[in-house]
Design an enzyme around this catalytic site. Structure first.
Site, mmCIF file in Angstrom:
data_model
loop_
_atom_site.group_PDB
_atom_site.id
_atom_site.type_symbol
_atom_site.label_atom_id
_atom_site.label_comp_id
_atom_site.label_asym_id
_atom_site.label_seq_id
_atom_site.Cartn_x
_atom_site.Cartn_y
_atom_site.Cartn_z
ATOM 1 N N SER A 121 3.350 1.310 0.696
ATOM 2 C CA SER A 121 2.528 0.178 1.092
ATOM 3 C C SER A 121 1.636 -0.270 -0.068
ATOM 4 O O SER A 121 2.126 -0.699 -1.103
ATOM 5 C CB SER A 121 1.715 0.541 2.339
ATOM 6 O OG SER A 121 1.129 -0.597 2.918
ATOM 7 N N ASP B 106 8.125 0.452 1.279
ATOM 8 C CA ASP B 106 7.546 -0.649 2.053
ATOM 9 C C ASP B 106 6.333 -1.255 1.340
ATOM 10 O O ASP B 106 5.237 -1.361 1.895
ATOM 11 C CB ASP B 106 7.152 -0.155 3.451
ATOM 12 C CG ASP B 106 7.619 -1.112 4.542
ATOM 13 O OD1 ASP B 106 8.357 -2.061 4.230
ATOM 14 O OD2 ASP B 106 7.253 -0.910 5.709
ATOM 15 N N HIS C 256 6.522 0.535 9.699
ATOM 16 C CA HIS C 256 5.769 0.821 8.476
ATOM 17 C C HIS C 256 5.373 2.299 8.365
ATOM 18 O O HIS C 256 5.482 2.898 7.293
ATOM 19 C CB HIS C 256 4.522 -0.064 8.427
ATOM 20 C CG HIS C 256 3.878 -0.154 7.088
ATOM 21 N ND1 HIS C 256 4.575 -0.428 5.922
ATOM 22 C CD2 HIS C 256 2.580 -0.008 6.695
ATOM 23 C CE1 HIS C 256 3.751 -0.446 4.890
ATOM 24 N NE2 HIS C 256 2.532 -0.200 5.332
#
Length: 397
Positions: A243, A266, A321
């Site tokens: 992330s 991600d 996620h």
């Protein structure tokens, strides 16, 4: 995939945490390393191949209650109930029957390697901290890597701290939201640059150790960093993250030539300024989940892949996620619902795809003499539950 399932007692039932053991040939040890007595120092959890040790202690998954409170703040949930719920991981007062631990050897004896283990610097996501990626870190270490999982001090961790020189007093650094009236891009851009610089400083730490320089660990763990000397191959270094940590890994390639490639789980591409895209010199493997990315974010990834044919973009179907964090292995429905920790894909299969794709990519770009290339098809998005590039699925960032 094998797993160590530890029960965490709760009132009215049992809740389990199943963090998988690494499936590679190496046993995994870990220790915490803090360098320096100011916020400008470094804090990381070091995962490394270790020798077997009977009755080895396993570290707590969430090491301090302050992290539970921080996670509640990040999730914008009440500390009154959310932090005690999470404190199941450390034997909190609502769940006194047990605690959840990572199935690795705490301060286990380091396993020397004359040829040197490749090194991965790992960057956590927004609102996370150093221990929440223990499953992927342990898996990579079990295949013969050393992994340094940073805990960033840019106010993006749910909580972190440093120890002052005066009697080792702890100074806690809380999670900070974007200040009112400030544009998020500029706030996050400053953070991502600090994070990437911390990744570079982590590499410098290993360079110091390898040169024989004494590196005192402020935490005084029962582990001598000097044992790593000569066993880490600093010509084979990658940077990895999830992330916010994914885009941190991309930026770190710009800042440090010694990083030969990056694996971005991600990645949240938003904070990277457009002027830097032409400057990303090395290949990146983007491993996306199905329900997080936006067309704008994927377009930025494709911009990098258009400049480097070795940059790959794949998506794991049925994942969300948090499928790339340890939260996905929490079987309790309440915690999974609060943190949106699971998709439809079995978490062990998701970890299997993620780790194999990463290993194949790392073999290719770190020139490893292993057999990880058996999973090269994953890099082209070929395989069960994986596709090339990314569906345009929107989600709240």
């Amino acid at each position: 995939m094998g797993a160590s399932r530890l029960s965490c007692g709760s009132m009215g039932g049992t809740q389990s945490l199943a963090l998988p053991q690494g499936r590679g040939p190496h046993q995994v040890g870990c220790t915490d390393v803090m360098v320096g007595h100011t916020q400008q120092g470094l804090f990381l959890r070091l995962f490394y191949p270790c020798l077997p040790r009977a009755g080895a202690e396993q570290p707590l998954w969430i090491p301090r209650y302050q992290y539970c409170s921080g996670l509640a703040d990040v999730a914008q949930r009440s500390r009154h109930w959310c932090a005690p719920l999470l404190s199941v991981a450390i034997g909190g007062f609502l769940f006194p029957a047990g605690s959840c631990r990572v199935p690795v050897s705490w301060n286990g004896p380091f396993k020397p390697c004359s040829s040197g283990y490749p090194l991965i610097i790992f960057s956590h996501g927004l609102g996370a901290f150093r221990t929440l990626y223990s499953s992927i870190c342990s898996e990579l270490v079990s295949w013969g890597f050393v992994v340094a999982a940073l805990e960033h001090r840019d106010h993006s961790a749910s909580a972190t701290y440093f120890c002052t020189a005066e009697a080792g007093r702890e100074e806690w650094i809380p999670y900070q939201r974007v200040p009112q009236g400030q544009k998020e891009f500029y706030f996050r851009k400053k953070q991502v640059h600090q994070r990437a610089e911390e990744c570079v400083r982590a590499l410098r730490l290993f360079q110091d150790i390898n040169s024989g320089k004494s590196v005192p660990n402020v935490l005084h763990q029962d582990f001598e960093l000097s044992v790593l000397k000569g066993s880490v191959d600093l010509s084979k270094v990658a940077v990895m993250g999830h992330s916010f940590g994914g885009v941190t890994a991309v930026l770190a390639l710009v800042k440090e030539p010694s990083f030969r490639c990056a694996v971005a789980l991600d990645a949240w591409m938003f904070p990277l300024e457009n002027s830097l895209y032409p400057e990303v010199p090395k290949p990146v493997l983007f491993i996306n989940t199905e329900e997080f990315q936006t067309p704008e974010s994927v377009a930025k990834m494709k911009r990098l892949s258009s400049r480097n044919s070795q940059t790959k973009i794949i998506t794991i179907l049925g994942s969300v996620h948090h499928s790339q964090t340890d939260f996905t292995f929490l079987t309790g429905k309440l915690i999974s619902r609060v943190f949106r920790a699971r998709g439809t894909l079995d978490p062990y299969k998701g970890l299997d795809i993620t780790s194999r794709a990463a290993l194949a990519f790392l073999q290719r770009h770190l020139d490893l003499e292993e057999e990880f290339n058996q999973w090269d098809n994953l890099l082209e998005g070929i395989g069960d539950s994986v596709v090339p590039e990314a569906p345009f699925c929107r989600s709240n960032l």
